[in-house]
Design a protein around this motif. Structure first.
Motif, PDB file in Angstrom:
ATOM      1  N   GLU A   1      -0.995  -8.189  -3.198  1.00  0.00           N
ATOM      2  CA  GLU A   1      -1.477  -8.231  -1.814  1.00  0.00           C
ATOM      3  C   GLU A   1      -0.624  -7.346  -0.902  1.00  0.00           C
ATOM      4  O   GLU A   1      -1.145  -6.712   0.012  1.00  0.00           O
ATOM      5  N   LYS A   2       0.674  -7.274  -1.150  1.00  0.00           N
ATOM      6  CA  LYS A   2       1.545  -6.364  -0.386  1.00  0.00           C
ATOM      7  C   LYS A   2       1.099  -4.923  -0.603  1.00  0.00           C
ATOM      8  O   LYS A   2       1.002  -4.142   0.338  1.00  0.00           O
ATOM      9  N   TYR A   3       0.801  -4.589  -1.848  1.00  0.00           N
ATOM     10  CA  TYR A   3       0.312  -3.244  -2.147  1.00  0.00           C
ATOM     11  C   TYR A   3      -1.021  -2.988  -1.440  1.00  0.00           C
ATOM     12  O   TYR A   3      -1.247  -1.907  -0.899  1.00  0.00           O
ATOM     13  N   ALA A   4      -1.882  -3.986  -1.416  1.00  0.00           N
ATOM     14  CA  ALA A   4      -3.205  -3.844  -0.781  1.00  0.00           C
ATOM     15  C   ALA A   4      -3.085  -3.512   0.704  1.00  0.00           C
ATOM     16  O   ALA A   4      -3.947  -2.837   1.263  1.00  0.00           O
ATOM     17  N   ARG A   5      -2.011  -3.951   1.332  1.00  0.00           N
ATOM     18  CA  ARG A   5      -1.822  -3.726   2.773  1.00  0.00           C
ATOM     19  C   ARG A   5      -0.942  -2.521   3.080  1.00  0.00           C
ATOM     20  O   ARG A   5      -0.718  -2.187   4.241  1.00  0.00           O
ATOM     21  N   SER A   6      -0.454  -1.863   2.039  1.00  0.00           N
ATOM     22  CA  SER A   6       0.457  -0.738   2.251  1.00  0.00           C
ATOM     23  C   SER A   6      -0.306   0.543   2.550  1.00  0.00           C
ATOM     24  O   SER A   6      -1.490   0.671   2.238  1.00  0.00           O
ATOM     25  N   GLU A   7       0.397   1.483   3.133  1.00  0.00           N
ATOM     26  CA  GLU A   7      -0.202   2.780   3.438  1.00  0.00           C
ATOM     27  C   GLU A   7      -0.481   3.592   2.184  1.00  0.00           C
ATOM     28  O   GLU A   7      -1.346   4.457   2.181  1.00  0.00           O
TER      29      GLU A   7
ATOM     30  N   MET B   1      -1.766   2.458  -0.513  1.00  0.00           N
ATOM     31  CA  MET B   1      -2.811   1.802  -1.292  1.00  0.00           C
ATOM     32  C   MET B   1      -3.905   2.776  -1.703  1.00  0.00           C
ATOM     33  O   MET B   1      -4.415   3.537  -0.898  1.00  0.00           O
TER      34      MET B   1
END
Length: 118
Positions: free
Chosen positions: A31-37, A39
């Motif tokens: 989920e952190k990756y999903a919200r990262s720039e 992604m």
């Protein structure tokens, strides 16, 4: 938790009643990756699929998941299993109900303010 996959032309239900705590950490990382720039949608899909296979303790393969999960509503399946089941998010239905509640509350407050200004 359960997931329905079509394998060899037949729907098969897979269930999981125990998910180790280490999966929670992995889900948070996805989920952190999903919200990262950084992604990338293909990479995110790959990470979510790998996580689902692991959540269900490799009862099915990633290929079986990709071939057997109906693309229609697949996001809801991911959300229900990863978001609700592992991360403890509110079910989509509750979020929709909460959204309606907040909208009605805002409308009532606006209406009350308009009436008091008259």
């Amino acid at each position: 938790m359960e997931i329905i996959l079509r394998i060899e032309g037949k729907e098969k239900i897979f269930t999981q009643e125990f998910v180790p705590m280490k999966i929670h950490r992995k889900a948070l990382e996805v989920e952190k990756y999903a919200r990262s720039e950084e992604m990338d949608e293909v990479e995110l899909l790959d990470r979510r699929e790998n996580l689902l296979v692991e959540i269900f303790d490799k009862q099915f393969t990633k290929d079986q998941l990709e071939d057997g999960l109906n693309v229609i509503n697949h996001d809801k399946v991911f959300y229900d299993i990863i978001g609700v089941g592992v991360l403890g998010y509110a079910p989509i239905e509750e979020k929709e109900d909460m959204g309606k509640f907040i909208k009605e509350l805002q409308e009532n407050v606006s209406q009350s303010m308009n009436e008091s200004n008259k």
